[in-house]
Design an enzyme around this catalytic site. Structure first.
Site, short mmCIF file in Angstrom:
data_model
loop_
_atom_site.label_atom_id
_atom_site.label_comp_id
_atom_site.label_asym_id
_atom_site.label_seq_id
_atom_site.Cartn_x
_atom_site.Cartn_y
_atom_site.Cartn_z
N SER A 74 3.64 2.57 9.16
CA SER A 74 3.35 3.69 8.27
C SER A 74 2.89 4.91 9.05
O SER A 74 2.21 4.79 10.07
CB SER A 74 2.25 3.28 7.29
N TYR A 86 6.30 10.14 5.22
CA TYR A 86 6.12 10.76 3.91
C TYR A 86 6.84 12.11 3.90
O TYR A 86 7.22 12.63 4.95
CB TYR A 86 4.63 10.95 3.61
N THR A 93 9.59 7.70 2.33
CA THR A 93 8.96 7.37 1.06
C THR A 93 9.03 8.58 0.14
O THR A 93 8.49 9.64 0.46
CB THR A 93 7.49 6.96 1.28
N LYS A 148 12.90 4.93 0.34
CA LYS A 148 12.02 3.99 -0.36
C LYS A 148 11.38 4.65 -1.58
O LYS A 148 10.85 5.76 -1.48
CB LYS A 148 10.92 3.50 0.60
N HIS A 176 6.11 1.44 -5.31
CA HIS A 176 4.93 1.61 -4.46
C HIS A 176 3.89 0.54 -4.74
O HIS A 176 2.67 0.78 -4.70
CB HIS A 176 4.32 3.00 -4.64
#
Length: 387
Positions: free
Chosen positions: A107, A130, A156, A252, A276
């Site tokens: 992440s 992100y 994401t 995602k 999520h």
């Protein structure tokens, strides 16, 4: 060493050993937590067909995800703050994934940096990003991931704004965490966890601090996180990320057929059906209910993976039988990590693999790549007959 027979065993140990604020961060959803609960409970509504008198010898759970050979169709999902569940958590989880032969996804909001994980592992790992406003920072993230030999990025797309998670607000769980007398007192009871954290230099967001503009130390991180995420995200922006990265891209956070088609148009090489983990829009469908419609929408244009709710190898089997090319586990490996570090992640993967392997055999298959919907009993209307 405790006998671990199911993921729930690891969760119970995890709850005892990790501070409450970090346990609650993993084991919670947004608002009423309806979607968080149904992500798992909806798997229970799908039944398996048992077959007998079939050859169960020489079984294989080996497959591929995005062209990468995997020991089973499971990847470790990107989980923020993993290094607060256990000291150097991302490194330990990545090592366990490497030894087991499944992908690890780091992440952006990890405690250990891209460079930390790359220096302590040999297998390439995927990197999750992100949708942030700062192009310069995003490009440097992509460049750092490329330098670390990451073969793919996971974008994401369901975190333009943050879903309200009641437990996190009550515990002061933010970036960085806001410590209170109560949370500090609880941390002091977690001796093993505390000794681990004292023994590492990695306690802050390694991909952000010292890399993002104006974030030179943890004290300046809160302002950055409040302003960094881009609420104006659209599909053109996703296309820009694809060009900036110039490599395989997994998108995602897809829960609707139209968004799945748009992701394909934007250049996705794979999409992840995910809500999520029930941490964003509460009241949304579970991922396993949303999967069939999305598979129908994109056909074989891209790989379709599934995330959210998997707690067993049978869940993996059901998702693959319904058409998912791969699955992701986040909480399941986090339980193992918090319970027993790298060994606990390995234990979680072993549990999932054994359940997958044995259940596949009982359903009359020796190879995971031959499994299809014929092994399932799916209730009428499971995917919905919505107005």
């Amino acid at each position: 060493m405790p006998v671990i027979t199911e993921i729930e065993d690891l969760r119970r140990i995890y709850k005892r050993r990790v501070p409450k604020m970090f346990y609650d961060y993993a084991e919670s959803g947004s608002w009423s937590e309806q979607t968080f609960r149904e992500n798992s409970s909806d798997f229970d509504k799908i039944y398996l067909r048992q077959r007998v008198a079939v050859d169960m010898d020489n079984r294989s759970t080996r497959s591929t995800m995005l062209g990468q050979d995997v020991a089973m169709p499971v990847a470790l999902a990107p989980v923020g703050l993993t290094g607060m569940q256990c000291a150097d958590g991302e490194i330990k989880a990545a090592r366990a994934a490497e030894k087991f032969g499944v992908p690890f996804t780091l992440s952006t909001m990890s405690i250990c940096s891209i460079e930390d994980v790359a220096e302590n592992t040999t297998a390439p790992f995927w990197f999750q990003v992100y949708t942030l406003k700062d192009d310069d920072f995003m490009q440097r993230l992509f460049d750092r991931a490329r330098a670390a030999n990451c073969p793919a990025i996971v974008v994401t797309v369901d975190l333009q704004v943050l879903g309200q998670r009641h437990k996190d607000l009550k515990n002061g769980l933010s970036a960085p965490p806001k410590l209170t007398a109560k949370s500090v007192a609880n941390m002091m009871t977690k001796v093993q966890w505390g000794l681990g954290m004292l023994g590492t230099k990695r306690r802050f967001f390694g991909n952000i601090v010292g890399h993002a503009k104006g974030v030179k130390d943890p004290s300046s991180l809160h302002t950055w996180t409040a302003e960094a995420f881009d609420p104006s995200l659209d599909w053109e922006r996703i296309k820009q990320f694809k060009k900036m990265w110039n490599g395989p891209m997994i998108v995602k956070g897809i829960m609707e057929a139209e968004d799945a088609r748009r992701a394909v148009e934007a250049g996705a090489d794979a999409i992840i059906v995910s809500n999520h983990g029930g941490r964003q829009l509460d009241g949304a469908l579970s991922s396993i209910r949303a999967l069939p419609e999305i598979l129908d929408a994109v056909g074989d244009k891209v790989e379709v993976h599934l995330d959210s709710g998997i707690r067993s190898g049978q869940d993996v089997l059901k998702a693959v039988a319904m058409g998912a090319k791969g699955t992701y586990v986040g909480r399941a490996f986090t339980y193992g990590l918090g319970a027993m570090g790298e060994e606990g992640v390995t234990s979680a993967l072993e549990v999932l693999h054994k359940e997958l392997d044995i259940s596949m055999a009982f359903c009359g298959h020796r190879d995971i790549q031959t499994v299809d919907r014929s092994i399932l009993r799916i209730p009428r209307g499971f995917s919905g007959d919505w107005e």
